[in-house]
Design a protein around this motif. Structure first.
Motif, PDB file in Angstrom:
ATOM      1  N   ALA A  19       0.762  -1.132   0.031  1.00 40.70           N
ATOM      2  CA  ALA A  19       0.135   0.063  -0.162  1.00 40.70           C
ATOM      3  C   ALA A  19       0.963   1.310   0.059  1.00 40.70           C
ATOM      4  N   LEU A  20       0.802   2.207  -0.671  1.00 41.72           N
ATOM      5  CA  LEU A  20       1.723   3.327  -1.068  1.00 41.72           C
ATOM      6  C   LEU A  20       0.712   4.647  -1.029  1.00 41.72           C
ATOM      7  N   PHE A  21       1.220   5.689  -0.703  1.00 44.32           N
ATOM      8  CA  PHE A  21       0.657   6.973  -0.727  1.00 44.32           C
ATOM      9  C   PHE A  21       1.741   7.849  -0.535  1.00 44.32           C
ATOM     10  N   ILE A  22       1.358   8.850  -1.464  1.00 45.00           N
ATOM     11  CA  ILE A  22       2.324  10.035  -1.544  1.00 45.00           C
ATOM     12  C   ILE A  22       1.083  11.512  -1.432  1.00 45.00           C
ATOM     13  N   GLY A  23       1.910  12.360  -0.755  1.00 48.12           N
ATOM     14  CA  GLY A  23       0.867  13.562  -0.418  1.00 48.12           C
ATOM     15  C   GLY A  23       1.790  14.799  -0.255  1.00 48.12           C
TER      16      GLY A  23
END
Lengths: 384, 650
Positions: free
Chosen positions: B569-573
């Protein structure tokens, strides 16, 4: 030599005469050397009078009394006491095997109250006295005859055997050297001397194989190649050479010798005291001390040659040679020219026996000097 | 008998003659003595002087105190604490070293392995050098040894100084750790400190990268020693230089929250300032307690560290390589807009699947819900993370233009962070494939890359850099070290990226919609505090090929699979949406679920980070705000413990 006939020519001398006749210059010389020794003992104890310097002062003071007392006694009395002194010393020497206690792996001492008596030291003087007495009556021809020669050699050999069994190689060497020198001075024929020297040279390998102890062999081996074992058996020689060499021309200064103060020098207070002296006073100081020793020896030889009795001559020369052999062996040893043998530097090294023996020797020398005009018939055995 | 006869005269002459001869001999001997004196003292005096000095003077090293490491507010992250040690002087161990160790072993625990190491240390050092037998003892153990000291010849107790990491595993992947010097270390470093018993050097992280600076310069004490090596007095002393102190850009509070949020997951989270590249938090879990390595790792600990499938020894931020998944769609979108393909009127209709050549590619929506997204523009495609849109768009843009845009965002090249062991990931191009595989690039390859799968890989650090560059439009790169020894590390001003403002604005708008518009893939996890709103992009990185059956009936729920087979699971923000300040990345290995709950962690961290912004908490870098190079001094921080002299007998 300018004589002072008003006193010296007398057959009998009063105590005042004798005190006037004492060679006070020689006494002064001896005192200078003695003080140098005490100063060094103070220095190697990290500038403390304990444990050596103070006691050595006592030894030296006692030695001075012994010296003067011996000087006052008529040479003919000493002649009478020669054989008993020899006998007594030999008896004590035998006794160390029985009651002596172990020190540094060799039995050498007898405890006499505060003093540890080393009979091998007494033996040297006893031998010189006895040989002078024995050779006094012998002409050069007689000395070279087999029976007197055998007796003389026996007088040397018996104590030498006991000392070498202790085992104390250094003192044995001195005893043999003293005795043989006296036989030589008494006129031993070259016909004896030359072949003996040859045989001695030939016997060195045999002695190596059968006579020398392991620790003595180790010393010789180390001497031949000290760097082979610089931290083990070669340590003594290597460190002594560093101490002497690092003194340089002017030395590191009194009490500033690092080699002795930091215990790099072995037995710094006894056999290696001269090393410390060389380290702290440099080439200049060491040479000055050698000159003082040289002058003392010169006085001794001069005294011997001015004595009218053969006993006096032999006694004076024997004592002087004994003193010289100490210096020679110790000096050559600590500078790495001969193997390490346990021999102290006279007047410098700490030790009561050696100090008293040397001072007693000087007392006899002084007695010879005071009684140099006394003539003793060849058949005389003394005046007791 | 007459007093003098002829014989008497003749022997007197003989005596005189021979005495003179012996006198000459004695003179010769004295000459030899004097000559030898001359040789030793004058000719070779200087050489012997040197030898005497060598005998006398010994140099003893003084270990400089290791420089502390602080966070941006001056909180000590690595410092020194008292180290209760037991030393053994082998020459004083009267019953032999082995016996001495046995005896000590009855008072404190000594393993055979430790004993072997001690024997080795003793063999490597001089007999009089105290060698550590046991370190970092508890006060209890230390007093026990002191109590038994009379029965332990050669044993000394002393209080030294050792590295301490007060926050244990929390910062381990930033700080690294210190450990004993290995023979290889000695071979590559001629610092005399390396051979000092008990020396520790940095083995990972900042401790390794800045080891030379933190270590300081060895002092030396010239001491006079006696023949047994015992110190008599000190002749002179060079105190050396203490290690330099390092200020990191980290905010330990944010770091703590990140670490806590990741919990037991095999995961990574990084927060970075989008304008200057400062890393605010860098967390890779699980970690381990760096103090273990300093104290000496037990075999079981080492075994656990090396065999765990969560790879606690790996810094996943710099060395973990992941398919970027849907987070890569931001790069594809940017390339499409720049290429003039994705105009404002550009639409792609998603029916759930697309066929290119012989292959059919599914949208995640088809796999999950069996319907498509309908017609989407770029922003809508980012918001919904539509696979079909990006398959089609990537196909039209082509791999090389995607490659160029991605490279500008920092993918495919190391970021240049100060930590050792950084990986560069992979940003493929047609030229790359030709060079590496001697094969032509296929249209299908482009489609995989279009949704961040296939050949493309990146490290979490590259992804946060990408997010920061998208947010700021500048070519920022991450950095961890603010100042070393009071001197601020110079940093070139980040140049503007070669993208049009319009392109960046439309991608940012899409990322805003992901979070803040109903139906966005992370709408549930948005920041609602006014002024702190965040934008972002979720991602799922596939770690296995889906089966044909799954293509038809929909993919198996991750929760029904083995942990090792679940998607990442990835997230960039970044935040705030207006005038961005901080970028974030989070990756939970094998942690994918449809609703992206892990975004909540990133949200919380990003919120805290904004609340602690220097504009609200202006206390950052207390000592280095001015340009002066004065040594850092932190109010209220513990003074470093001065090195304690070694005392025999404790």
């Amino acid at each position: 030599m300018a004589l002072r006939p008003y006193a010296a020519a007398k057959r009998t001398l009063s105590l005042a005469d004798k005190l006037l006749e004492v060679n006070w210059g020689l006494v002064l010389l001896i005192c200078m050397i003695g003080v140098a020794g005490i100063a060094m003992l103070y220095s190697v104890a990290n500038a403390h009078f304990q444990p050596w310097a103070l006691r050595q002062m006592g030894h030296f003071a006692l030695g001075l009394i012994v010296l003067l007392a011996a000087a006052m006694i008529d040479i003919r009395v000493w002649m009478s006491l020669a054989y008993p002194a020899y006998g007594l010393a030999l008896l004590l020497l035998v006794a160390v095997d029985v009651v002596g206690h172990v020190g540094l792996g060799a039995q050498r001492w007898i405890s006499l109250g505060p003093l540890d008596l080393q009979p091998s030291e007494l033996m040297k003087i006893g031998l010189v006295l006895a040989l002078a007495r024995f050779l006094h009556g012998k002409s050069t021809e007689e000395v070279s005859k087999p029976i007197p020669l055998a007796v003389g050699l026996a007088m040397i050999g018996i104590p030498a055997i006991f000392v070498v069994l202790q085992p104390n190689l250094g003192t044995t060497l001195i005893i043999v050297a003293d005795g043989c020198s006296m036989l030589f001075l008494a006129g031993l024929s070259w016909w004896w001397i030359a072949p003996t020297l040859g045989a001695a040279a030939a016997s060195v390998p045999l002695a190596w194989r059968f006579v020398l102890h392991d620790y003595q062999k180790a010393r010789v081996e180390t001497f031949l190649d000290p760097e082979s074992d610089a931290l083990g058996k070669g340590w003594n020689i290597t460190q002594a050479k560093i101490a002497i060499g690092s003194g340089g021309v002017a030395g590191k200064g009194f009490t500033l010798g690092t080699q002795s103060r930091l215990n790099f020098l072995p037995e710094k207070q006894t056999d290696f005291i001269w090393t410390s002296f060389c380290e702290e006073f440099g080439f200049v100081g060491a040479l000055a001390l050698l000159v003082l020793f040289g002058v003392v020896i010169f006085y001794g030889v001069q005294t011997a040659m001015s004595a009218r009795s053969q006993f006096g001559r032999l006694l004076a020369m024997g004592v002087t040679l004994n003193f010289f052999f100490y210096i020679m062996i110790n000096g050559l040893m600590v500078m790495g020219l001969i193997p390490v043998v346990g021999i102290p530097m006279p007047l410098l090294s700490y030790g009561g026996s050696a100090m008293l023996t040397v001072m007693f020797g000087f007392g006899l020398l002084m007695s010879v000097h005071i009684h140099r005009q006394v003539e003793i018939p060849r058949s005389s055995g003394g005046i007791i | 008998m007459p007093l003098f006869d002829k014989k008497d005269k003749s022997r007197y002459a003989t005596f005189t003659r021979r005495s003179v001869g012996m006198g000459a001999g004695m003179t010769a001997v004295f000459a030899v003595l004097a000559g030898r004196l001359y040789q030793l003292q004058i000719r070779h005096g200087d050489e012997y002087m040197v030898e005497a000095e060598d005998n006398r003077v010994s140099e003893r090293l003084i270990a400089p105190p290791r420089g502390r490491i602080m966070d941006r507010f001056g909180v000590e992250l690595a410092n020194s604490r008292r180290n209760y040690r037991v030393m053994l002087v082998s020459e004083q161990a009267s019953e032999g070293v082995a016996q001495a160790l046995d005896t000590i072993g009855k008072v404190i625990v000594l393993s055979d392995q430790q004993k072997k190491k001690i024997m080795h240390d003793i063999a490597m050092n001089k007999k009089f050098v105290p060698v550590p037998v046991a370190e970092n003892l508890t006060w209890d153990e230390f007093s026990r040894v002191n109590l038994h000291l009379p029965y332990l010849p050669g044993v000394q107790c002393d209080v030294g100084e050792t590295r301490d990491y007060p926050f244990a595993q929390e910062l381990v992947h930033i700080l690294g750790y210190v450990a004993s010097v290995s023979p290889q270390d000695v071979a590559h470093d001629d610092d005399p400190l390396m051979s000092m018993p008990g020396m520790r050097i940095g083995k990972r992280g900042i401790e390794k990268a800045f080891d030379k600076e933190i270590r300081g310069r060895a002092g030396a004490s010239r001491v006079e020693v006696n023949a047994y090596g015992r110190i008599i007095r000190e002749l002179g002393k060079d105190a050396g230089e203490p290690g330099e102190e390092i200020y990191l850009t980290i905010d330990r509070q944010v770091q703590a929250l990140a670490d806590q949020k990741l919990g037991d997951e095999s995961a990574a989270l990084v927060v970075m300032d989008v304008n200057n590249g400062d890393i605010i938090a860098l967390s890779s879990t699980p970690g381990f307690d760096p103090n273990w390595f300093n104290v000496g790792l037990r075999n079981s600990q080492w075994h656990d560290l090396t065999t765990s499938d969560h790879k606690p020894l790996l810094n996943k931020v710099t060395s973990g390589i992941y398919p970027p998944g849907s987070t890569f769609k931001t790069a594809v979108a940017l390339a499409a807009i720049e290429a003039g393909i994705a105009t404002p009127d550009y639409r792609v209709t998603c029916n759930g699947r697309i066929t290119v050549g012989n292959h059919t590619f599914n949208c995640w929506a088809w796999m999950t819900y069996h319907h498509g997204h309908g017609a989407l523009d770029v922003e809508g495609a980012i918001k919904n993370s539509c696979d079909v849109f990006f398959y089609e768009t990537a196909r039209r843009v082509g791999i090389d233009r995607i490659h160029d845009a991605a490279r500008k965002l920092g993918l495919g090249a190391p970021t240049g962070i100060e930590l050792p062991g950084e990986h560069s990931g992979l940003m493929p191009s047609s030229e790359w494939k030709q060079r590496t595989y001697k094969q032509a690039w296929q249209a299908g390859d482009t489609l995989s890359v279009g949704i961040g799968q296939g050949y493309v890989t990146a490290t979490p650090l590259q992804l946060v850099q990408q997010a920061a560059r998208l947010a700021s439009g500048k070519a920022v790169s991450p950095r961890l070290v603010h100042s070393v020894g009071g001197k601020v590390v110079p940093r070139p001003e980040a140049t503007k990226l070669d993208f049009t403002d319009d392109a960046l604005a439309r991608v940012r708008s899409g990322m805003n919609k992901v979070m803040n518009e109903g139906g966005g893939t992370a709408y549930n996890w948005r920041i609602t505090e006014p002024g702190f709103e965040m934008a972002g992009k979720t991602g799922t990185a596939q770690v296995r090929a889906y089966s044909q059956e799954e293509h038809v009936r929909g993919i198996t729920k991750n929760s029904a699979l083995d942990w090792k087979l679940r998607d990442h699971a990835l997230f960039i923000g970044y935040a705030p949406v207006q005038d961005p300040k901080y970028a974030i990345v989070s990756i939970i290995e094998h942690g994918s679920t449809q609703a992206h709950p892990h975004v909540a962690s990133a949200r919380d961290v990003l919120l805290l980070c904004q609340q602690r912004d220097p504009s609200r908490m202006p206390a950052a870098y207390p000592s280095t705000n001015s340009a002066s190079a004065a040594p850092p001094k932190v109010q209220g921080a513990a003074e470093p413990i001065p090195p304690q002299p070694i005392k025999a007998g404790g």
